[in-house]
Motif scaffolding. Structure first.
Motif, PDB file in Angstrom:
ATOM      1  N   TYR A 160     -20.947 -12.226 -33.093  1.00  0.00           N
ATOM      2  CA  TYR A 160     -20.116 -13.139 -32.298  1.00  0.00           C
ATOM      3  C   TYR A 160     -18.660 -12.750 -32.487  1.00  0.00           C
ATOM      4  O   TYR A 160     -18.179 -12.636 -33.613  1.00  0.00           O
ATOM      5  CB  TYR A 160     -20.338 -14.596 -32.737  1.00  0.00           C
ATOM      6  CG  TYR A 160     -21.731 -15.080 -32.406  1.00  0.00           C
ATOM      7  CD1 TYR A 160     -22.010 -15.622 -31.159  1.00  0.00           C
ATOM      8  CD2 TYR A 160     -22.753 -14.961 -33.333  1.00  0.00           C
ATOM      9  CE1 TYR A 160     -23.294 -16.050 -30.843  1.00  0.00           C
ATOM     10  CE2 TYR A 160     -24.047 -15.385 -33.031  1.00  0.00           C
ATOM     11  CZ  TYR A 160     -24.301 -15.926 -31.793  1.00  0.00           C
ATOM     12  OH  TYR A 160     -25.568 -16.343 -31.474  1.00  0.00           O
ATOM     13  N   ALA A 161     -17.961 -12.530 -31.368  1.00  0.00           N
ATOM     14  CA  ALA A 161     -16.564 -12.102 -31.423  1.00  0.00           C
ATOM     15  C   ALA A 161     -15.851 -12.544 -30.159  1.00  0.00           C
ATOM     16  O   ALA A 161     -16.487 -12.909 -29.168  1.00  0.00           O
ATOM     17  CB  ALA A 161     -16.496 -10.584 -31.568  1.00  0.00           C
ATOM     18  N   GLU A 162     -14.530 -12.479 -30.207  1.00  0.00           N
ATOM     19  CA  GLU A 162     -13.723 -12.886 -29.054  1.00  0.00           C
ATOM     20  C   GLU A 162     -13.543 -11.757 -28.043  1.00  0.00           C
ATOM     21  O   GLU A 162     -13.177 -12.001 -26.908  1.00  0.00           O
ATOM     22  CB  GLU A 162     -12.361 -13.385 -29.537  1.00  0.00           C
ATOM     23  CG  GLU A 162     -12.471 -14.673 -30.350  1.00  0.00           C
ATOM     24  CD  GLU A 162     -11.123 -15.164 -30.849  1.00  0.00           C
ATOM     25  OE1 GLU A 162     -10.078 -14.629 -30.427  1.00  0.00           O
ATOM     26  OE2 GLU A 162     -11.136 -16.093 -31.671  1.00  0.00           O
ATOM     27  N   SER A 163     -13.796 -10.512 -28.452  1.00  0.00           N
ATOM     28  CA  SER A 163     -13.653  -9.380 -27.546  1.00  0.00           C
ATOM     29  C   SER A 163     -14.599  -8.261 -27.968  1.00  0.00           C
ATOM     30  O   SER A 163     -15.116  -8.255 -29.088  1.00  0.00           O
ATOM     31  CB  SER A 163     -12.214  -8.846 -27.573  1.00  0.00           C
ATOM     32  OG  SER A 163     -11.919  -8.301 -28.855  1.00  0.00           O
ATOM     33  N   GLU A 164     -14.789  -7.299 -27.060  1.00  0.00           N
ATOM     34  CA  GLU A 164     -15.636  -6.149 -27.386  1.00  0.00           C
ATOM     35  C   GLU A 164     -15.032  -5.358 -28.541  1.00  0.00           C
ATOM     36  O   GLU A 164     -15.741  -4.878 -29.418  1.00  0.00           O
ATOM     37  CB  GLU A 164     -15.791  -5.257 -26.159  1.00  0.00           C
ATOM     38  CG  GLU A 164     -16.731  -4.088 -26.392  1.00  0.00           C
ATOM     39  CD  GLU A 164     -16.934  -3.238 -25.151  1.00  0.00           C
ATOM     40  OE1 GLU A 164     -17.015  -2.011 -25.320  1.00  0.00           O
ATOM     41  OE2 GLU A 164     -17.014  -3.800 -24.044  1.00  0.00           O
ATOM     42  N   GLU A 165     -13.708  -5.240 -28.537  1.00  0.00           N
ATOM     43  CA  GLU A 165     -13.026  -4.519 -29.616  1.00  0.00           C
ATOM     44  C   GLU A 165     -13.283  -5.181 -30.978  1.00  0.00           C
ATOM     45  O   GLU A 165     -13.608  -4.521 -31.966  1.00  0.00           O
ATOM     46  CB  GLU A 165     -11.518  -4.460 -29.338  1.00  0.00           C
ATOM     47  CG  GLU A 165     -10.730  -3.707 -30.383  1.00  0.00           C
ATOM     48  CD  GLU A 165      -9.234  -3.688 -30.064  1.00  0.00           C
ATOM     49  OE1 GLU A 165      -8.450  -3.706 -31.034  1.00  0.00           O
ATOM     50  OE2 GLU A 165      -8.859  -3.662 -28.877  1.00  0.00           O
ATOM     51  N   GLN A 166     -13.154  -6.489 -31.025  1.00  0.00           N
ATOM     52  CA  GLN A 166     -13.403  -7.218 -32.271  1.00  0.00           C
ATOM     53  C   GLN A 166     -14.882  -7.101 -32.671  1.00  0.00           C
ATOM     54  O   GLN A 166     -15.203  -6.923 -33.846  1.00  0.00           O
ATOM     55  CB  GLN A 166     -13.015  -8.689 -32.133  1.00  0.00           C
ATOM     56  CG  GLN A 166     -13.206  -9.469 -33.427  1.00  0.00           C
ATOM     57  CD  GLN A 166     -12.987 -10.967 -33.255  1.00  0.00           C
ATOM     58  OE1 GLN A 166     -13.244 -11.512 -32.168  1.00  0.00           O
ATOM     59  NE2 GLN A 166     -12.540 -11.615 -34.301  1.00  0.00           N
ATOM     60  N   ALA A 167     -15.771  -7.181 -31.674  1.00  0.00           N
ATOM     61  CA  ALA A 167     -17.197  -7.062 -31.952  1.00  0.00           C
ATOM     62  C   ALA A 167     -17.508  -5.696 -32.551  1.00  0.00           C
ATOM     63  O   ALA A 167     -18.240  -5.580 -33.543  1.00  0.00           O
ATOM     64  CB  ALA A 167     -17.999  -7.272 -30.672  1.00  0.00           C
ATOM     65  N   ARG A 168     -16.943  -4.645 -31.978  1.00  0.00           N
ATOM     66  CA  ARG A 168     -17.150  -3.286 -32.490  1.00  0.00           C
ATOM     67  C   ARG A 168     -16.639  -3.181 -33.929  1.00  0.00           C
ATOM     68  O   ARG A 168     -17.294  -2.621 -34.799  1.00  0.00           O
ATOM     69  CB  ARG A 168     -16.440  -2.283 -31.586  1.00  0.00           C
ATOM     70  CG  ARG A 168     -16.701  -0.831 -31.942  1.00  0.00           C
ATOM     71  CD  ARG A 168     -16.003   0.096 -30.954  1.00  0.00           C
ATOM     72  NE  ARG A 168     -16.479  -0.083 -29.600  1.00  0.00           N
ATOM     73  CZ  ARG A 168     -17.486   0.613 -29.061  1.00  0.00           C
ATOM     74  NH1 ARG A 168     -18.127   1.503 -29.783  1.00  0.00           N
ATOM     75  NH2 ARG A 168     -17.851   0.408 -27.816  1.00  0.00           N
ATOM     76  N   GLU A 169     -15.481  -3.752 -34.189  1.00  0.00           N
ATOM     77  CA  GLU A 169     -14.888  -3.718 -35.534  1.00  0.00           C
ATOM     78  C   GLU A 169     -15.779  -4.458 -36.545  1.00  0.00           C
ATOM     79  O   GLU A 169     -16.009  -3.976 -37.647  1.00  0.00           O
ATOM     80  CB  GLU A 169     -13.496  -4.362 -35.495  1.00  0.00           C
ATOM     81  CG  GLU A 169     -12.746  -4.289 -36.801  1.00  0.00           C
ATOM     82  CD  GLU A 169     -11.356  -4.899 -36.674  1.00  0.00           C
ATOM     83  OE1 GLU A 169     -11.039  -5.796 -37.476  1.00  0.00           O
ATOM     84  OE2 GLU A 169     -10.603  -4.487 -35.765  1.00  0.00           O
ATOM     85  N   LEU A 170     -16.292  -5.611 -36.150  1.00  0.00           N
ATOM     86  CA  LEU A 170     -17.156  -6.376 -37.047  1.00  0.00           C
ATOM     87  C   LEU A 170     -18.432  -5.604 -37.376  1.00  0.00           C
ATOM     88  O   LEU A 170     -18.865  -5.546 -38.534  1.00  0.00           O
ATOM     89  CB  LEU A 170     -17.503  -7.732 -36.418  1.00  0.00           C
ATOM     90  CG  LEU A 170     -16.355  -8.739 -36.326  1.00  0.00           C
ATOM     91  CD1 LEU A 170     -16.765  -9.930 -35.471  1.00  0.00           C
ATOM     92  CD2 LEU A 170     -15.926  -9.189 -37.711  1.00  0.00           C
ATOM     93  N   VAL A 171     -19.036  -4.976 -36.369  1.00  0.00           N
ATOM     94  CA  VAL A 171     -20.262  -4.206 -36.588  1.00  0.00           C
ATOM     95  C   VAL A 171     -19.979  -3.001 -37.476  1.00  0.00           C
ATOM     96  O   VAL A 171     -20.748  -2.695 -38.396  1.00  0.00           O
ATOM     97  CB  VAL A 171     -20.889  -3.776 -35.239  1.00  0.00           C
ATOM     98  CG1 VAL A 171     -21.975  -2.733 -35.441  1.00  0.00           C
ATOM     99  CG2 VAL A 171     -21.447  -4.985 -34.515  1.00  0.00           C
ATOM    100  N   GLU A 172     -18.886  -2.307 -37.223  1.00  0.00           N
ATOM    101  CA  GLU A 172     -18.532  -1.137 -38.033  1.00  0.00           C
ATOM    102  C   GLU A 172     -18.270  -1.528 -39.492  1.00  0.00           C
ATOM    103  O   GLU A 172     -18.452  -0.709 -40.387  1.00  0.00           O
ATOM    104  CB  GLU A 172     -17.325  -0.422 -37.444  1.00  0.00           C
ATOM    105  CG  GLU A 172     -17.674   0.321 -36.156  1.00  0.00           C
ATOM    106  CD  GLU A 172     -16.466   0.904 -35.441  1.00  0.00           C
ATOM    107  OE1 GLU A 172     -15.314   0.602 -35.812  1.00  0.00           O
ATOM    108  OE2 GLU A 172     -16.699   1.664 -34.481  1.00  0.00           O
ATOM    109  N   ASN A 173     -17.865  -2.766 -39.730  1.00  0.00           N
ATOM    110  CA  ASN A 173     -17.628  -3.255 -41.095  1.00  0.00           C
ATOM    111  C   ASN A 173     -18.870  -3.914 -41.707  1.00  0.00           C
ATOM    112  O   ASN A 173     -18.808  -4.508 -42.775  1.00  0.00           O
ATOM    113  CB  ASN A 173     -16.464  -4.240 -41.118  1.00  0.00           C
ATOM    114  CG  ASN A 173     -15.141  -3.564 -40.848  1.00  0.00           C
ATOM    115  OD1 ASN A 173     -14.945  -2.411 -41.194  1.00  0.00           O
ATOM    116  ND2 ASN A 173     -14.226  -4.274 -40.210  1.00  0.00           N
TER     117      ASN A 173
END
Length: 77
Positions: A41-54
């Motif tokens: 769950y994220a506010e944007s695709e960029e944030q979602a990608r960052e969360l998954v990568e972390n």
């Protein structure tokens, strides 16, 4: 007069001992490849990608799992 039943004669006798368990537990370390579906769950695709990568996904489903190489095997108790 007490009525008793001879359980040995009736076939109930003593219980035999369970056979010794010959199976052991082993722990494997392996190189594997697989595909996965990750949910986050994220506010944007960029944030979602960052969360998954972390590694902060909220759900992961693995499929097409393949063991590439077994690196270590050890017996555990």
């Amino acid at each position: 007069m007490t009525n008793t039943i001879d359980t040995v004669e009736a076939g109930a006798g003593s219980y035999p001992e369970a056979p010794e368990d010959k199976e052991k537990c082993y722990e494997f370390t392996a190189d594997m490849s697989f595909k996965a579906k990750l949910t986050v769950y994220a506010e944007s695709e960029e944030q979602a990608r960052e969360l998954v990568e972390n590694g902060e996904e909220s759900d992961m489903e693995m499929f097409d799992v393949k063991i590439e190489d077994i690196l270590e095997i050890k017996e555990i108790n």
